[in-house]
Each structure stands twice: as structure tokens, then as C-alpha cells.
Design a protein around this motif. Sequence first.
Motif, PDB file in Angstrom:
ATOM      1  N   MET A 101      -1.048   9.976  -6.715  1.00 21.76           N
ATOM      2  CA  MET A 101      -1.114  10.351  -5.279  1.00 21.76           C
ATOM      3  C   MET A 101       0.188  10.531  -4.634  1.00 21.76           C
ATOM      4  N   VAL A 102       1.188   9.399  -4.666  1.00 20.90           N
ATOM      5  CA  VAL A 102       2.470   9.547  -4.286  1.00 20.90           C
ATOM      6  C   VAL A 102       3.372   9.392  -5.344  1.00 20.90           C
ATOM      7  N   CYS A 154      -1.586   4.716  -7.924  1.00 22.76           N
ATOM      8  CA  CYS A 154      -2.258   5.355  -6.853  1.00 22.76           C
ATOM      9  C   CYS A 154      -2.679   6.594  -7.784  1.00 22.76           C
ATOM     10  N   ASN A 213       0.593   6.939   7.742  1.00 19.84           N
ATOM     11  CA  ASN A 213      -0.693   7.674   8.202  1.00 19.84           C
ATOM     12  C   ASN A 213      -1.184   7.592   9.453  1.00 19.84           C
ATOM     13  N   TYR A 252     -10.822   7.824  -7.703  1.00 18.68           N
ATOM     14  CA  TYR A 252     -10.449   6.736  -7.177  1.00 18.68           C
ATOM     15  C   TYR A 252     -10.032   5.461  -7.947  1.00 18.68           C
ATOM     16  N   SER A 264       0.853  -1.079  -0.069  1.00 16.38           N
ATOM     17  CA  SER A 264      -0.032   0.064   0.016  1.00 16.38           C
ATOM     18  C   SER A 264       0.739   1.470   0.009  1.00 16.38           C
ATOM     19  N   ILE A 265       0.415   2.267  -0.455  1.00 13.42           N
ATOM     20  CA  ILE A 265       1.204   3.451  -0.448  1.00 13.42           C
ATOM     21  C   ILE A 265       1.456   3.861   1.047  1.00 13.42           C
ATOM     22  N   GLY A 287      -3.041   3.000  -4.121  1.00 11.90           N
ATOM     23  CA  GLY A 287      -3.461   4.159  -3.340  1.00 11.90           C
ATOM     24  C   GLY A 287      -5.105   4.030  -2.737  1.00 11.90           C
ATOM     25  N   GLN A 303       3.533   1.692  -7.825  1.00  5.82           N
ATOM     26  CA  GLN A 303       2.355   2.456  -7.172  1.00  5.82           C
ATOM     27  C   GLN A 303       1.155   2.413  -8.247  1.00  5.82           C
ATOM     28  N   ILE A 333      -5.252  13.264  -5.385  1.00  7.90           N
ATOM     29  CA  ILE A 333      -5.102  12.413  -6.557  1.00  7.90           C
ATOM     30  C   ILE A 333      -5.142  13.213  -7.654  1.00  7.90           C
TER      31      ILE A 333
END
Length: 247
Positions: free
Chosen positions: A245-246, A242, A149, A213, A142-143, A186, A240, A208
Motif C-alpha cells: 500500500m505504501v 501493508c 491521514n 487486507y 503504522s503506515i 497497513g 512495512q 492495496i
Amino acid sequence: MADLNGKVAIVTGASGGIGRAVALRLAQDGADVACFGQNRERLQETADAIAALGRRASVHPVDSRDPDAISASVGQVEKDAGRIDVLVNNAGITKDGLLIRMSVADWEDVLAVNLRSVFLFTKAAARAMMKQRSGSIVNVASIIGLIGNPGQSNYAASKAGIIGFTKSIAKELASRNVRANAIAPGFITTRMTDKLDGELQKKMLELIPLARYGSPEDVAATASFLAGADSTYITGQVIQVCGGMVM
Ligand SMILES: NC(=O)c1ccc[n+]([C@@H]2O[C@H](COP(=O)([O-])OP(=O)(O)OC[C@H]3O[C@@H](n4cnc5c(N)ncnc54)[C@H](O)[C@@H]3O)[C@@H](O)[C@H]2O)c1
């Protein structure tokens, strides 16, 4: 589209959102799939959908925390199918809470389901892959394992652990032509993310760049790529998925 004809795949958590999409995608691409997870009925639904695609599917309701059951049932898959080509370690849970309030039980449960099971399934499947001199292991991280988090220290530790584990076994198994990679999704819409409150979901969307999503199918496409022959020179990597997002 990867050509997985004649390949045998194991997918854990195959009754859930991402795992079910992965199992179906691997079957669409030609693989027979052993579906592992908790709930026999839901696993059977995945298996029926795979059978409708003309592929073989088996159902293994095995608790990812149970070392003996994992070893026995992965051994059974190898015995029945004669080989194991692909292992997708996808089963996972969250038990969120701030550090100060997090119980030892919630820490241990998340680490057992998310990380220890990756070790157990990989250990059980690696022998067949090493013997065959080929195999692909795909671990769903997972990111959050990359960036952390608040409220998810147990989950983040389990996912960061998966990444370290993946890189280590990639180095260990490379000489036998067995590859290991991780996917870091993500925000993917599944039961896991449906639990998050609406305000938080809205805030995530703003982060994002692709402004949507992800879907379980987005992750499944990457799993299929990593499972198949188009990625034979890729090992020890974290991909990734995502929406940017990252970075
Ligand atoms: N949904 C997301 O946004 C997201 C983001 C990053 C990573 N992930 C990861 O993707 C994976 C799949 O998550 P999902 O979103 O599809 O969630 P989900 O809850 O729909 O699926 C989780 C699966 O894990 C299985 N599982 C849970 N505990 C188990 C146990 N003790 N024994 C056997 N199986 C067990 C469940 O049966 C289910 O099939 C997880 O590893 C999760 O951490 C999800």
C-alpha cells in the motif's frame, strides 16, 4: 520460523487482534510470554492458548497510561523470569476526528496510550536487556505515521513519534547489542479496523497492490523475525507490512 526457545517476551495489548497473534506466534516459536493489556479475562484467554502450546505465560492487566504500574510489573517479570529478551510494544487506540473538532483529551489519550507507553515499557525493560548484552525491542507503529491521514492527526503523530523514538533508542542501545525496530502495518483486519465504515474499507482495498487486507498473523510473523536470531544485523528500521500500500 524464529528459534525463541528459552527467551522471555513481553507483549503489550496482548488481548487484542495483533497483540494476541504476536503473543501466540512468539510462543509457537519457543518463547515464554508475559501478556500485558487492559482486560484480565481476554489476557487470560491468550495466556491459556500459550500454555496449551507448552510455554509459560503470565497475565498483567496494567493500564498503559500508568507509569508506576508499568515499572512495577515489568520489574516483576524480570524478577520472576530472570531475564527479558523481547519487548513488543503493541497496545494502541484511535480517537479520530478532524483537527478543528479534536479535543485536547482525545489528543492526549492517544499520545499517552500509543507513544508515552512505548517510552515507559522500553525504559522499564531496557535495563535487563543492557545487563544481558542482548535484546530485541519491536514497536508497532503504522503506515499512517509515515503518510498521514485526514482525521487521524493524533494517531499519526503518535505513530510517527514511535518511529523517531525507535531510531533514537536503536542508536543508544546498539553498543549493548540491544536492537530496536518498528513495524508499520497497513490495513489489518482487527476490532480496530472493523469500526471503519464499509465504503471506506472498500476504498482502502483498491489501494492495496496485493488486493487483500492483512491478517494479525502477517504482522506477528514480522515481529517474530525481528525478535529472533535471523535479524541480528537489523536495527533502527521500519518494516512495512501493508501489502504494498505504501512504497
Ligand atoms: N489493525 C490495523 O489495521 C492496524 C494498522 C496499523 C497499526 N495498528 C496498530 O497495531 C496495534 C494493535 O492494534 P489492533 O488492530 O490489534 O487493535 P485492538 O483494538 O484489537 O488491540 C489494541 C490492544 O491495545 C490494548 N490497549 C488499548 N488501550 C490500552 C490501555 N490504556 N492500557 C493497556 N492496553 C491498552 C487493548 O487492550 C488491546 O489489547 C495498535 O498499536 C495499532 O495502532 C493496527
